[in-house]
Scaffold this active site. Sequence first.
Site, PDB file in Angstrom:
ATOM      1  N   ARG A   1       3.080  -0.157  -7.563  1.00 55.85           N
ATOM      2  CA  ARG A   1       3.131  -1.199  -6.532  1.00 55.85           C
ATOM      3  C   ARG A   1       1.863  -2.043  -6.499  1.00 55.85           C
ATOM      4  O   ARG A   1       1.838  -3.102  -5.898  1.00 55.85           O
ATOM      5  CB  ARG A   1       3.354  -0.563  -5.152  1.00 55.85           C
ATOM      6  CG  ARG A   1       4.751   0.014  -4.990  1.00 55.85           C
ATOM      7  CD  ARG A   1       4.876   0.758  -3.680  1.00 55.85           C
ATOM      8  NE  ARG A   1       6.252   1.194  -3.475  1.00 55.85           N
ATOM      9  CZ  ARG A   1       7.048   0.730  -2.533  1.00 55.85           C
ATOM     10  NH1 ARG A   1       6.618  -0.194  -1.703  1.00 55.85           N
ATOM     11  NH2 ARG A   1       8.274   1.178  -2.402  1.00 55.85           N
TER      12      ARG A   1
ATOM     13  N   LYS B   1       3.155  -4.763  -6.118  1.00 57.38           N
ATOM     14  CA  LYS B   1       4.573  -4.793  -6.453  1.00 57.38           C
ATOM     15  C   LYS B   1       5.440  -5.093  -5.241  1.00 57.38           C
ATOM     16  O   LYS B   1       6.309  -5.945  -5.279  1.00 57.38           O
ATOM     17  CB  LYS B   1       4.985  -3.450  -7.064  1.00 57.38           C
ATOM     18  CG  LYS B   1       6.442  -3.400  -7.526  1.00 57.38           C
ATOM     19  CD  LYS B   1       6.697  -4.364  -8.654  1.00 57.38           C
ATOM     20  CE  LYS B   1       8.138  -4.322  -9.132  1.00 57.38           C
ATOM     21  NZ  LYS B   1       8.414  -5.389 -10.099  1.00 57.38           N
TER      22      LYS B   1
ATOM     23  N   CYS C   1       0.843  -1.187   0.000  1.00 58.28           N
ATOM     24  CA  CYS C   1       0.000   0.000   0.000  1.00 58.28           C
ATOM     25  C   CYS C   1       0.881   1.241   0.000  1.00 58.28           C
ATOM     26  O   CYS C   1       2.054   1.191   0.316  1.00 58.28           O
ATOM     27  CB  CYS C   1      -0.902   0.020   1.226  1.00 58.28           C
ATOM     28  SG  CYS C   1      -1.779  -1.522   1.506  1.00 58.28           S
TER      29      CYS C   1
ATOM     30  N   GLU D   1       0.814 -15.094 -13.317  1.00 60.15           N
ATOM     31  CA  GLU D   1       0.689 -13.738 -12.768  1.00 60.15           C
ATOM     32  C   GLU D   1      -0.053 -12.795 -13.701  1.00 60.15           C
ATOM     33  O   GLU D   1      -0.918 -12.032 -13.265  1.00 60.15           O
ATOM     34  CB  GLU D   1       2.089 -13.148 -12.500  1.00 60.15           C
ATOM     35  CG  GLU D   1       2.708 -13.502 -11.177  1.00 60.15           C
ATOM     36  CD  GLU D   1       4.033 -12.789 -10.979  1.00 60.15           C
ATOM     37  OE1 GLU D   1       4.213 -12.152  -9.937  1.00 60.15           O
ATOM     38  OE2 GLU D   1       4.894 -12.864 -11.883  1.00 60.15           O
TER      39      GLU D   1
ATOM     40  N   ASN E   1      -0.997   0.991   6.539  1.00 61.45           N
ATOM     41  CA  ASN E   1      -0.483  -0.176   5.819  1.00 61.45           C
ATOM     42  C   ASN E   1      -0.211  -1.271   6.833  1.00 61.45           C
ATOM     43  O   ASN E   1       0.248  -0.983   7.943  1.00 61.45           O
ATOM     44  CB  ASN E   1       0.834   0.148   5.107  1.00 61.45           C
ATOM     45  CG  ASN E   1       0.659   1.103   3.956  1.00 61.45           C
ATOM     46  OD1 ASN E   1      -0.456   1.341   3.505  1.00 61.45           O
ATOM     47  ND2 ASN E   1       1.756   1.660   3.481  1.00 61.45           N
ATOM     48  N   GLY E   2      -0.453  -2.515   6.478  1.00 58.35           N
ATOM     49  CA  GLY E   2      -0.144  -3.613   7.383  1.00 58.35           C
ATOM     50  C   GLY E   2      -1.386  -4.328   7.868  1.00 58.35           C
ATOM     51  O   GLY E   2      -2.475  -4.174   7.322  1.00 58.35           O
TER      52      GLY E   2
ATOM     53  N   LYS F   1       5.374 -16.392 -13.991  1.00 56.43           N
ATOM     54  CA  LYS F   1       5.127 -15.248 -14.866  1.00 56.43           C
ATOM     55  C   LYS F   1       3.837 -15.436 -15.658  1.00 56.43           C
ATOM     56  O   LYS F   1       3.041 -14.521 -15.807  1.00 56.43           O
ATOM     57  CB  LYS F   1       6.300 -15.041 -15.828  1.00 56.43           C
ATOM     58  CG  LYS F   1       7.516 -14.417 -15.207  1.00 56.43           C
ATOM     59  CD  LYS F   1       7.247 -12.988 -14.777  1.00 56.43           C
ATOM     60  CE  LYS F   1       8.207 -12.543 -13.688  1.00 56.43           C
ATOM     61  NZ  LYS F   1       7.885 -13.067 -12.357  1.00 56.43           N
TER      62      LYS F   1
ATOM     63  N   HIS G   1       5.733 -39.273 -11.722  1.00 59.94           N
ATOM     64  CA  HIS G   1       5.288 -39.411 -10.333  1.00 59.94           C
ATOM     65  C   HIS G   1       4.010 -38.628 -10.056  1.00 59.94           C
ATOM     66  O   HIS G   1       3.750 -38.279  -8.904  1.00 59.94           O
ATOM     67  CB  HIS G   1       6.399 -38.979  -9.379  1.00 59.94           C
ATOM     68  CG  HIS G   1       7.625 -39.832  -9.483  1.00 59.94           C
ATOM     69  ND1 HIS G   1       7.676 -41.127  -9.013  1.00 59.94           N
ATOM     70  CD2 HIS G   1       8.844 -39.582 -10.045  1.00 59.94           C
ATOM     71  CE1 HIS G   1       8.875 -41.629  -9.263  1.00 59.94           C
ATOM     72  NE2 HIS G   1       9.599 -40.723  -9.892  1.00 59.94           N
TER      73      HIS G   1
ATOM     74  N   GLU H   1       9.930 -20.106 -12.342  1.00 61.54           N
ATOM     75  CA  GLU H   1       9.762 -18.678 -12.611  1.00 61.54           C
ATOM     76  C   GLU H   1       8.931 -18.459 -13.871  1.00 61.54           C
ATOM     77  O   GLU H   1       8.081 -17.555 -13.921  1.00 61.54           O
ATOM     78  CB  GLU H   1      11.133 -18.009 -12.743  1.00 61.54           C
ATOM     79  CG  GLU H   1      11.127 -16.573 -13.227  1.00 61.54           C
ATOM     80  CD  GLU H   1      10.420 -15.589 -12.294  1.00 61.54           C
ATOM     81  OE1 GLU H   1      10.236 -14.434 -12.700  1.00 61.54           O
ATOM     82  OE2 GLU H   1      10.048 -15.978 -11.164  1.00 61.54           O
TER      83      GLU H   1
ATOM     84  N   TRP I   1      -4.350  -2.077  -0.879  1.00 59.63           N
ATOM     85  CA  TRP I   1      -4.432  -3.440  -1.407  1.00 59.63           C
ATOM     86  C   TRP I   1      -5.167  -4.240  -0.351  1.00 59.63           C
ATOM     87  O   TRP I   1      -4.707  -4.385   0.777  1.00 59.63           O
ATOM     88  CB  TRP I   1      -3.030  -3.994  -1.652  1.00 59.63           C
ATOM     89  CG  TRP I   1      -2.994  -5.314  -2.352  1.00 59.63           C
ATOM     90  CD1 TRP I   1      -3.043  -5.532  -3.693  1.00 59.63           C
ATOM     91  CD2 TRP I   1      -2.882  -6.604  -1.737  1.00 59.63           C
ATOM     92  NE1 TRP I   1      -2.969  -6.875  -3.962  1.00 59.63           N
ATOM     93  CE2 TRP I   1      -2.868  -7.556  -2.781  1.00 59.63           C
ATOM     94  CE3 TRP I   1      -2.786  -7.044  -0.421  1.00 59.63           C
ATOM     95  CZ2 TRP I   1      -2.767  -8.924  -2.534  1.00 59.63           C
ATOM     96  CZ3 TRP I   1      -2.691  -8.415  -0.175  1.00 59.63           C
ATOM     97  CH2 TRP I   1      -2.678  -9.335  -1.225  1.00 59.63           C
TER      98      TRP I   1
END
Length: 610
Positions: free
Chosen positions: A27, A605, A2, A490, A104-105, A487, A506, A483, A74
């Site tokens: 962000r 972000k 935030c 996301e 924030n938090g 991506k 497996h 990764e 957020w």
Amino acid sequence: MCGIVGAVSTRDITPILVEGLKRLEYRGYDSCGVAVYQDGGLRRARSVERVAELDRVIEQDKISGFTGIAHTRWATHGAPTTGNAHPHFSSFGGGEPRIALVHNGIIENHEALRAELQAAGYVFVSQTDTEVIAHLLNHLYKGDLLAAFQQTVARLHGAYGIAAFCKDEPHRVVGARQGSPLVAGIGQGENFLASDALALAGTTDQIIYLEEGDVVDLHLDRIDIYDVNGVKVDRKVNTVLVHTGAAELGPYRHYMQKEIFEQPRAVGDTISGIESISPSLFGEQAAAVFKQIDRVLILACGTSYYAGLTAKYWIESIAKIPVSVEIASEYRYRDSVPHPDTLVITISQSGETADTLAALKHARSLGMEQTLTICNVGTSAMVRECKLAFLTRAGVEIGVASTKAFTTQLTALFLLALTLAKVKGHMTPAQEAEHLKALRHLPAALSAVLAIEPQIIAWAERFATKENALFLGRGMHYPIALEGALKLKEISYIHAEAYPAGELKHGPLALVTESMPVVTIAPNDALLEKLKSNMQEVRARGGQLYVFADADSHISSSEGVHVIRMPEFYGVLSPILHTVPLQLLAYHTSCARGTDVDKPRNLAKSVTVE
């Protein structure tokens, strides 16, 4: 995660507040708002749209004031609605609002405080934990905002960055930080508060970084700071030259695409000036620390965690030092076996990742004091908390999905592997020279990989119609497969998972059908023949293979096997090169599906809440 901006001034500060929010938009957020002191009372505007829409509402409603706070949220507690958006007001018994507050938090004891305040007669209009703080501050207020604020934060359990003001003291803003970043900015006859110095770029470059437990009291002519014990303290004033505006997109459609193409420059800048491998690259105390340690613990989250997994292969192979890699959010909540001669490495793009900071503090509490951070922000909490640091030179990364931050982290971690190998006597001068030569060629090699973008665009058109995908890699390319899957999910919202290729039989092989694309990283390394066998397992079940193969890997396109050839095999640095086509595949698939590439839903972000 935030964003917070606050100010006390003799001029209208709403443009400063809004501009600060715009600088923090990258962000990620799902609502935003501004509150100011105007005409003897509190006024606010809130929106679940972008900051530009909030700015329009402010102008339409003629909101202006010389004291105020602003926020991008957020959602954690309560859906992203206007009623849950910050700033929150507090009044009592239907009277005029007296307190405005942003946060924030996460407040862990908010339910107990809410019950207490409801019993005292306060009416809650949101589902947030933040409204509890506003009402508690109002309840404790007896004419001195600072005193009430200090009493308020003393009762909070959890992580927070808070800013608040009161209509009864119109030239005063208070703030506090505990596990969430907050800075104060010094102006001429005006002062500022923000969750990031970036928010104040162009307004002031005189920045005070608040420490854990600090409470700050902003007036027109001074900034008073009190530590966790309530003792007035002096904190260092830093001249911080930060990015003064959103980067220009230039010829690119999105910041993510721009940042993918900035990777040759970013990696080049990160290794610029390095003529030899030396512990001094990581700080003045690095030589002594590296000689002492005999094991490594890496703590990170998300993309940075995958960088750590890659580093494990490098450090164990080149430096012969055992490495453990932990997801930071898990590490602090389990019983582990500490060792004082462990080098604890944190990896974070922002240097403010709450889970990683908490894990770092937990490791230190267990007696592991040899700490190093790989970070992109030199003024961040992570850099201040660690004994050693290596700063990547990725520059500002605006796209939420990390790209150049990741490849520069990998570059830094490879340098660390070489440095540890040299200190421990496992690298000859000839090997050092060869590794340095490869590193210097890396920017050119990355540029060559970027040239295959047109072929990847053709693949992306096919991927855009899918809802699931598998990614396969072996050895040090397995973290790169992880990764690549991250991506894709996301930014395109396609469900994607990655596995070591040998694990197919497996369980994951049950998912493979003709409609399931299977992305395979196929460098020409010692595991190539094993990988080819895994690929045959996919083809035997009708799966469609999309293979990134090195030029000399002897994998050809055929029915159900689609191949893009990488320009060259790059040995131990191959993971860095193979990262780039996976980024491009995710990017162009996202474009084909029409998603918000730079601001994917539900994501932020910089994750500054646990």
